[in-house]
Write a protein that holds these residues in place. Structure first.
Motif, PDB file in Angstrom:
ATOM      1  N   VAL A  18       0.956  -1.165  -0.131  1.00  0.00           N
ATOM      2  CA  VAL A  18      -0.071   0.044   0.034  1.00  0.00           C
ATOM      3  C   VAL A  18       0.852   1.359   0.091  1.00  0.00           C
ATOM      4  CG1 VAL A  18      -1.953   1.186   1.245  1.00  0.00           C
ATOM      5  CG2 VAL A  18      -1.808  -1.153   1.177  1.00  0.00           C
ATOM      6  N   ILE A  19       0.823   1.881  -1.041  1.00  0.00           N
ATOM      7  CA  ILE A  19       1.948   2.976  -1.288  1.00  0.00           C
ATOM      8  C   ILE A  19       1.158   4.294  -1.330  1.00  0.00           C
ATOM      9  CG2 ILE A  19       3.800   3.536  -2.754  1.00  0.00           C
ATOM     10  CD1 ILE A  19       4.074   0.763  -3.599  1.00  0.00           C
ATOM     11  N   LYS A  20       1.902   5.273  -0.941  1.00  0.00           N
ATOM     12  CA  LYS A  20       1.264   6.634  -0.875  1.00  0.00           C
ATOM     13  C   LYS A  20       1.297   7.208  -2.467  1.00  0.00           C
ATOM     14  CE  LYS A  20      -0.968   9.851   1.545  1.00  0.00           C
ATOM     15  NZ  LYS A  20      -2.197   9.672   2.284  1.00  0.00           N
ATOM     16  N   ASN A  21       0.198   7.748  -2.857  1.00  0.00           N
ATOM     17  CA  ASN A  21       0.531   8.244  -4.178  1.00  0.00           C
ATOM     18  C   ASN A  21       1.501   9.338  -4.292  1.00  0.00           C
ATOM     19  OD1 ASN A  21      -1.727   6.762  -4.935  1.00  0.00           O
ATOM     20  ND2 ASN A  21      -3.386   8.272  -4.685  1.00  0.00           N
ATOM     21  N   GLY A  22       2.243   9.406  -5.387  1.00  0.00           N
ATOM     22  CA  GLY A  22       3.248  10.311  -5.408  1.00  0.00           C
ATOM     23  C   GLY A  22       4.411   9.799  -5.206  1.00  0.00           C
ATOM     24  N   LEU A  23       4.588   8.697  -4.571  1.00  0.00           N
ATOM     25  CA  LEU A  23       6.174   7.966  -4.195  1.00  0.00           C
ATOM     26  C   LEU A  23       6.156   7.046  -5.276  1.00  0.00           C
ATOM     27  CD1 LEU A  23       8.260   7.423  -2.351  1.00  0.00           C
ATOM     28  CD2 LEU A  23       6.975   5.374  -1.421  1.00  0.00           C
ATOM     29  N   GLY A  24       7.444   7.300  -5.951  1.00  0.00           N
ATOM     30  CA  GLY A  24       7.609   6.283  -7.231  1.00  0.00           C
ATOM     31  C   GLY A  24       9.214   6.306  -7.299  1.00  0.00           C
ATOM     32  N   GLY A  25       9.808   6.078  -8.612  1.00  0.00           N
ATOM     33  CA  GLY A  25      11.078   6.013  -9.206  1.00  0.00           C
ATOM     34  C   GLY A  25      11.684   4.613  -8.787  1.00  0.00           C
ATOM     35  N   PHE A  26      10.740   3.650  -8.465  1.00  0.00           N
ATOM     36  CA  PHE A  26      11.368   2.214  -8.336  1.00  0.00           C
ATOM     37  C   PHE A  26      10.701   1.202  -8.709  1.00  0.00           C
ATOM     38  CE2 PHE A  26       8.381   3.380  -4.819  1.00  0.00           C
ATOM     39  CZ  PHE A  26       7.633   2.300  -4.613  1.00  0.00           C
ATOM     40  N   THR A  27      10.991  -0.005  -8.889  1.00  0.00           N
ATOM     41  CA  THR A  27      10.202  -1.225  -8.941  1.00  0.00           C
ATOM     42  C   THR A  27      10.385  -2.125  -7.893  1.00  0.00           C
ATOM     43  OG1 THR A  27      10.689  -1.134 -11.498  1.00  0.00           O
ATOM     44  CG2 THR A  27      10.208  -3.230 -10.665  1.00  0.00           C
ATOM     45  N   GLN A  28       9.410  -2.793  -7.301  1.00  0.00           N
ATOM     46  CA  GLN A  28       9.319  -3.792  -5.957  1.00  0.00           C
ATOM     47  C   GLN A  28      10.097  -5.059  -6.624  1.00  0.00           C
ATOM     48  OE1 GLN A  28       5.808  -3.084  -3.396  1.00  0.00           O
ATOM     49  NE2 GLN A  28       4.876  -3.632  -5.415  1.00  0.00           N
ATOM     50  N   ASP A  29      11.333  -5.170  -6.042  1.00  0.00           N
ATOM     51  CA  ASP A  29      12.369  -6.323  -6.366  1.00  0.00           C
ATOM     52  C   ASP A  29      11.812  -7.600  -6.155  1.00  0.00           C
ATOM     53  OD1 ASP A  29      14.538  -7.735  -6.514  1.00  0.00           O
ATOM     54  OD2 ASP A  29      15.905  -6.460  -5.319  1.00  0.00           O
ATOM     55  N   SER A  30      11.590  -8.330  -7.144  1.00  0.00           N
ATOM     56  CA  SER A  30      11.084  -9.635  -6.949  1.00  0.00           C
ATOM     57  C   SER A  30      12.009 -10.649  -6.189  1.00  0.00           C
ATOM     58  CB  SER A  30      10.918 -10.315  -8.214  1.00  0.00           C
ATOM     59  OG  SER A  30      12.190 -10.458  -8.635  1.00  0.00           O
ATOM     60  N   LEU A  31      13.381 -10.141  -5.921  1.00  0.00           N
ATOM     61  CA  LEU A  31      14.162 -10.939  -4.891  1.00  0.00           C
ATOM     62  C   LEU A  31      13.714 -10.728  -3.585  1.00  0.00           C
ATOM     63  CD1 LEU A  31      15.493 -11.537  -7.472  1.00  0.00           C
ATOM     64  CD2 LEU A  31      17.667 -11.215  -6.524  1.00  0.00           C
ATOM     65  N   GLY A  32      12.996  -9.739  -3.352  1.00  0.00           N
ATOM     66  CA  GLY A  32      12.517  -9.538  -1.833  1.00  0.00           C
ATOM     67  C   GLY A  32      13.445  -8.280  -1.035  1.00  0.00           C
ATOM     68  N   ASN A  33      14.157  -7.844  -1.766  1.00  0.00           N
ATOM     69  CA  ASN A  33      14.841  -6.586  -1.003  1.00  0.00           C
ATOM     70  C   ASN A  33      14.194  -5.312  -1.326  1.00  0.00           C
ATOM     71  OD1 ASN A  33      17.329  -8.087  -0.481  1.00  0.00           O
ATOM     72  ND2 ASN A  33      17.322  -8.298  -2.744  1.00  0.00           N
ATOM     73  N   PHE A  34      14.610  -4.285  -0.415  1.00  0.00           N
ATOM     74  CA  PHE A  34      13.896  -2.894  -0.487  1.00  0.00           C
ATOM     75  C   PHE A  34      15.192  -2.038  -0.794  1.00  0.00           C
ATOM     76  CE2 PHE A  34      13.863  -3.378   4.142  1.00  0.00           C
ATOM     77  CZ  PHE A  34      14.590  -2.374   4.559  1.00  0.00           C
ATOM     78  N   HIS A  35      14.811  -1.051  -1.436  1.00  0.00           N
ATOM     79  CA  HIS A  35      16.114  -0.118  -2.216  1.00  0.00           C
ATOM     80  C   HIS A  35      15.791   1.203  -1.791  1.00  0.00           C
ATOM     81  CE1 HIS A  35      17.661  -3.565  -4.138  1.00  0.00           C
ATOM     82  NE2 HIS A  35      16.523  -4.014  -4.505  1.00  0.00           N
ATOM     83  N   PRO A  36      15.829   1.652  -0.602  1.00  0.00           N
ATOM     84  CA  PRO A  36      15.425   3.155  -0.181  1.00  0.00           C
ATOM     85  C   PRO A  36      15.860   4.078  -1.098  1.00  0.00           C
ATOM     86  CG  PRO A  36      16.114   1.954   1.799  1.00  0.00           C
ATOM     87  CD  PRO A  36      16.521   1.163   0.587  1.00  0.00           C
ATOM     88  N   ALA A  37      17.190   4.120  -1.747  1.00  0.00           N
ATOM     89  CA  ALA A  37      17.694   5.177  -2.561  1.00  0.00           C
ATOM     90  C   ALA A  37      16.858   5.356  -3.931  1.00  0.00           C
ATOM     91  CB  ALA A  37      19.054   4.693  -2.785  1.00  0.00           C
ATOM     92  N   GLN A  38      16.089   4.387  -3.970  1.00  0.00           N
ATOM     93  CA  GLN A  38      15.370   4.461  -5.481  1.00  0.00           C
ATOM     94  C   GLN A  38      14.182   5.254  -5.350  1.00  0.00           C
ATOM     95  OE1 GLN A  38      14.996   0.530  -7.102  1.00  0.00           O
ATOM     96  NE2 GLN A  38      17.093   0.509  -7.590  1.00  0.00           N
ATOM     97  N   TRP A  39      13.831   5.321  -4.033  1.00  0.00           N
ATOM     98  CA  TRP A  39      12.230   5.947  -3.716  1.00  0.00           C
ATOM     99  C   TRP A  39      12.296   7.520  -4.035  1.00  0.00           C
ATOM    100  CZ3 TRP A  39      12.212   3.222   1.708  1.00  0.00           C
ATOM    101  CH2 TRP A  39      11.864   1.874   1.470  1.00  0.00           C
TER     102      TRP A  39
END
Length: 602
Positions: free
Chosen positions: A577-598
């Motif tokens: 569930v992602i706040k509208n306006g937050l972008g720049g990233f793809t949800q990583d299918s390997l299960g990691n999150f990548h804060p720098a891309q947000w």
């Protein structure tokens, strides 16, 4: 795990932690951003329920296998090769890597690595010596490294040669598939600040201690001891020299982590949002309440809540499933003194597997956000690695067939549970080591905090009971499950566990190649149940050296039949569930999150 991908990426629990109220949790998690949209300089990210971060060192150990640890560490210390799904496909993301090139020799027995012109946050250059430091520490202490499997990294690297400050060569013990080596081995390397970390005590001086076996052991002990001191992460100078897009601002023992932009970062993925608040939750209900209160920008709901999607979209959120490259399972403890002998009987494992209605579970419990999983290769996405045998399910659901498997091998139902009445190794007997009077009763230690997981365990309990198998359930936070269900020998007190579950969002997230060396190869670093099969070992080794997908399909077929674990439905990593306006990233299918891309939109 962790649970993580592999050790570092796995998610995975024991006595249930104290449940706090939402208001108390948010008070504990208060920091630089009090509400979701009050500042475009900050973001509040909800960590999975009961997946409390507990390890900062970018070297995983068996008790610290959870995805959050790896994602946080890689935001501080970039890997040599970031091979992940963050760009929309599983590939080498060079922007988030310290290496810029990997040139394999024609005979596939070595690789020359080129480092980028990069610097540590203290201004010192990142060099081949920092990679050698990692190599020496890991090679000496490999048995304590969660990513270690016998014959794989670092065993398959026979030498490390420094060519110059920005080039080094790794020589292999034989020819390997370059893509497997790049995606599944070289991606394990995280260059470490040798000029800061290469010492044997906090008061000691930096030296070349790692270049001797005794010294490398002391360095390992020093780093791991410091990594156990969570309360002082933010103040310990050790953790202040980083290569990634973020610095650590705070890290509470309760699980809240605050990252701030590393202004000295000179890589390709600069922080899109200056402050990242990673918020812990004890239950998904607590996290959902925080979403409703708009205290979270990037969170999740249970699959069972999809009928309430409009509640969140009306508040300015988007609901986006996050599909994972993963498998889900219950490890058997084959060395358990009470049930290990039963688990070693293939017919018994077949009876358990045939008692599980994965199709109904995926549809009802997961509300259609999971797919049945019948073997060691992920089935949520199409791939050339999946065998027809695994795809078509060699053990379809049937409790009557499951019961017949037991009664035809010397078991008789008494008082609700099957009991071994004919011990022995003949085809119609219970099998080697199964004593007369043994009851088919087993216990699972399952991660707490998820209604979906609770419902799944109750369903398993009910279905197994129809076969005459009694399943009791204990729950605990995921970190406790991992620490209390380790590899063990029969004579150890810790070996009393029988089954464990740490897969609410998938038990194991793979790298690009879904190789089973950590999970199912004899001595694998995350082979929690001590499964061992020489034929399977050979198949795994073959899959790592062959360029053909046939090797992976043979492995897929073998373990779909052999049942080294209880296969379960593979759920989406989470329903984001992602706040509208937050972008720049793809949800990583390997299960990691990548804060720098947000990034927040303008």
């Amino acid at each position: 795990m962790f649970p993580a991908r592999r050790p570092e990426r796995r998610r995975s629990a024991l006595a249930v932690g104290a449940v706090v109220t939402v208001s108390a949790l948010l008070a504990a998690c208060s920091g630089t951003s009090g509400s979701s949209s009050s500042s475009k300089d900050a973001i509040n990210y909800a960590l999975p329920a009961n997946f409390t971060p507990n390890w900062i060192l970018p070297i995983g150990t068996a008790a610290h296998l959870n995805t959050n640890n790896s994602s946080i560490a890689h935001s501080l210390w970039e890997p040599l090769v970031a091979f992940d799904g963050s760009t929309g496909k599983i590939a080498w993301n060079k922007k988030a890597s310290l290496a810029t090139a990997a040139d394999f020799a024609a005979d596939r027995k070595s690789v020359k690595i080129t480092l980028g012109d990069r610097h540590w946050s203290d201004g010192k250059p990142i060099t081949s010596r920092d990679v050698e430091f990692w190599f020496n520490v890991i090679k000496t202490n490999k048995k304590d490294w969660a990513s270690y499997s016998v014959g794989k990294a670092p065993d398959d690297w026979t030498s490390f040669k420094t060519n110059d400050d920005r080039h080094f060569t790794l020589t292999f013990d034989k020819a390997y598939n370059p893509q497997w080596m790049l995606a599944n081995q070289l991606d394990l390397i995280t260059p470490l600040p040798q000029h800061v970390w290469d010492k044997t005590s906090a008061s000691g001086k930096v030296s070349d201690a790692d270049r001797t076996e005794a010294g490398a052991k002391k360095v390992w002990t020093y780093l791991n001891t410091a990594a156990k001191d969570i309360a002082h992460y933010a103040s310990n100078p050790l953790w202040k020299t980083v290569s990634g897009p973020y610095n650590l601002k705070s890290y509470s023992t309760a699980g809240k982590v605050v990252l701030t932009e590393n202004k000295k970062y000179d890589g390709g993925e600069k922080a899109g949002i200056p402050t990242v608040n990673l918020l812990p939750f004890t239950t998904t209900d607590a996290e959902k309440n925080a979403l409703r209160s708009e205290k979270v920008d990037y969170g999740y709901i249970d699959a069972t809540d999809l009928d309430q999607e409009s509640t969140f979209t009306d508040q300015g959120y988007s609901v986006k499933p996050w599909t994972g490259w993963a498998i889900t399972y219950l490890p058997y403890n084959f060395n358990n003194p009470k049930m290990g002998a039963v688990f070693k009987q293939l017919y018994a494992r077949q009876a358990i597997q045939r008692s599980i209605d994965q199709v109904s579970m995926a549809k009802v419990i997961f509300n259609g956000t999971a797919v049945p999983g019948y073997g060691p290769v992920p089935q949520a996405q199409a791939s050339g690695y999946l065998s027809p045998v695994q795809k078509n399910n060699p053990y379809p659901f049937s409790t009557s067939a499951a019961k017949k498997l037991l009664t035809s091998h010397g078991w008789k139902q008494q008082g609700g549970a099957m009991v071994c009445e004919e011990p022995g190794s003949a085809d119609t007997q219970c099998g080697d080591g199964v004593e007369q009077g043994t009851k088919f009763e087993m216990q699972v230690l399952s991660q707490s905090g998820s209604t979906v997981t609770d419902n799944m365990m109750s369903t398993l309990q009910s279905s197994l009971a129809k076969t005459g198998i009694k399943l009791s359930i204990k729950t605990a936070p995921v970190n406790s499950v991992l620490s209390q269900t380790p590899q063990c020998t029969e004579d150890q007190d810790i070996c009393k566990w029988q089954l464990s579950f740490f897969g609410t969002a998938g038990s194991w997230y793979f790298p690009a190649f879904p190789s089973g060396d950590s999970l199912f190869q004899t001595g694998g670093g995350s082979n929690f149940g001590n499964y061992s099969n020489k034929e399977v070992d050979d198949l795994i080794s073959g899959s790592n050296t062959s360029d053909s997908t046939d090797a992976m399909q043979d492995y897929s077929e073998s373990l779909a039949k052999e049942l080294p674990v209880v296969w379960l439905p593979e759920p989406d990593y989470q329903i984001s569930v992602i706040k509208n306006g937050l972008g720049g990233f793809t949800q990583d299918s390997l299960g990691n999150f990548h804060p720098a891309q947000w990034k927040w939109g303008k």
